[in-house]
Design a protein around this motif. Structure first.
Motif: not given
Length: 336
Positions: A313-321, A323-336
């Motif tokens: 349940e923390a997954w979406e909040a972790s992605r927001a975290r 982004r806030a830290l300026g870290l690279p974001m994998p594509e949603e399909g590759n994040a599974a």
């Protein structure tokens, strides 16, 4: 990125972390302040001891708290979830080790192994051999298991099929128990068992569940075996029952406060077998815990879901975290 280790891990874990390009930070000192300092600049922490409940107030970059083991009571899971910190563990990694340790505890109690060893060295052959006059066998005895998960299921199978024991089990949901384990209400389990194995997680419902009333239901020859968590058992009533000979004995691997104090009354009782929270530690289990926890740490730091996701349940909040830290974001399909 920086991975904090609360305790040493196997070389395979360090290799997985460093080959992924991460830096390892080691604990200096002890206590909550040392753990807060360890995690202050960490991106992930691999957990082998209790983290402070307020850790997230002192670890602004933390993305992962990965348990090097099974029980997550060492991690402030609710706080992690609220802050978008992913929690993972290694379920089932030490089930064989703990189940076998429980068998060792039963055999040691049944055959007076510890006392016989001490007598043999101190008093000679005859006194040691006389201990066998009250030795018993496991066959035909009743084993009660509180907490029939991976550990309880494996223990029940060993006890029933290997030793010919009658096995009772208690858990929140009675349905679906293994065929060799019969469901029993908790008071009945305590009253009918010759050995009672505590293999449940520590939760608000299980804290202190073994109280004076439950201990009073035990047979005067029965042994209590605890490999779960110390606070499952109320220590004051247990010490009184042991001291007064109202139960046969206790084999304890965990305690309310760890390590066990040098002046703790449990140390002075002859009907107790004590071990230092080691039931789940073997060369095989520790290697598995190190390898899997390091692998999931690397996955989380790369922006991927862990294989053993405890708080999805923390997954979406972790992605927001991230982004806030300026870290690279994998594509949603590759994040599974």
């Amino acid at each position: 990125m920086r991975v904090a280790l609360t305790d040493p891990v196997e070389p395979i874990a360090e290799r997985i972390l460093t080959e992924a390009g991460h830096e390892i930070a080691r604990l200096s000192g002890s206590g909550p302040d040392a753990l807060r300092a360890l995690c202050r600049d960490a991106d992930a922490v691999m957990v082998r001891q209790k983290l402070p409940d307020d850790l997230l107030d002192h670890a602004p970059r933390l993305l992962a708290a990965v348990r090097h083991g099974v029980g997550v009571d060492m991690i402030p899971v609710e706080s992690c979830t609220a802050h978008g910190v992913l929690v993972a563990n290694v379920p089932g990694s030490n089930a064989d080790a703990v189940a076998e340790f429980l068998v060792a505890q039963m055999l040691a109690a049944a055959r007076h192994v510890e006392a016989m060893h001490a007598d043999h060295l101190a008093n000679g052959w005859g006194p040691a051999r006389s201990r066998s006059a009250t030795a018993t066998e496991l066959r035909g005895k009743t084993l009660g298991i509180l907490g029939v998960g991976d550990i309880g299921s494996r223990l029940g199978r060993i006890a029933a099929l290997g030793f010919g024991m009658r096995v009772l089990g208690h858990r929140r949901h009675a349905a679906g128990l293994p065929e060799h384990i019969a469901y029993a209400a908790l008071p009945d389990l305590f009253a009918e068992s010759d050995y009672i194995a505590l293999a449940c997680p520590l939760t608000p419902e299980t804290q202190g569940i073994v109280d004076a009333a439950m201990l009073a239901r035990m047979k005067p020859t029965a042994w209590l075996l605890n490999v779960s968590r110390g606070p499952v058992v109320q220590e004051g009533p247990l010490v009184a029952a042991l001291r007064e000979g109202r139960i046969g004995g206790a084999a304890l691997d965990v305690y309310w406060a760890q390590p066990l104090a040098t002046d703790h009354p449990l140390r002075a009782l002859p009907n107790v077998i004590l071990s230092p929270h080691a039931a789940g530690l073997t060369m095989e289990s520790v290697e598995t815990m190190s390898r899997v926890s390091a692998t999931d740490t690397v996955r989380i730091l790369a922006g991927l879901r862990p294989l053993n996701f405890f708080n999805p349940e923390a997954w979406e909040a972790s992605r927001a975290r991230r982004r806030a830290l300026g870290l690279p974001m994998p594509e949603e399909g590759n994040a599974a």
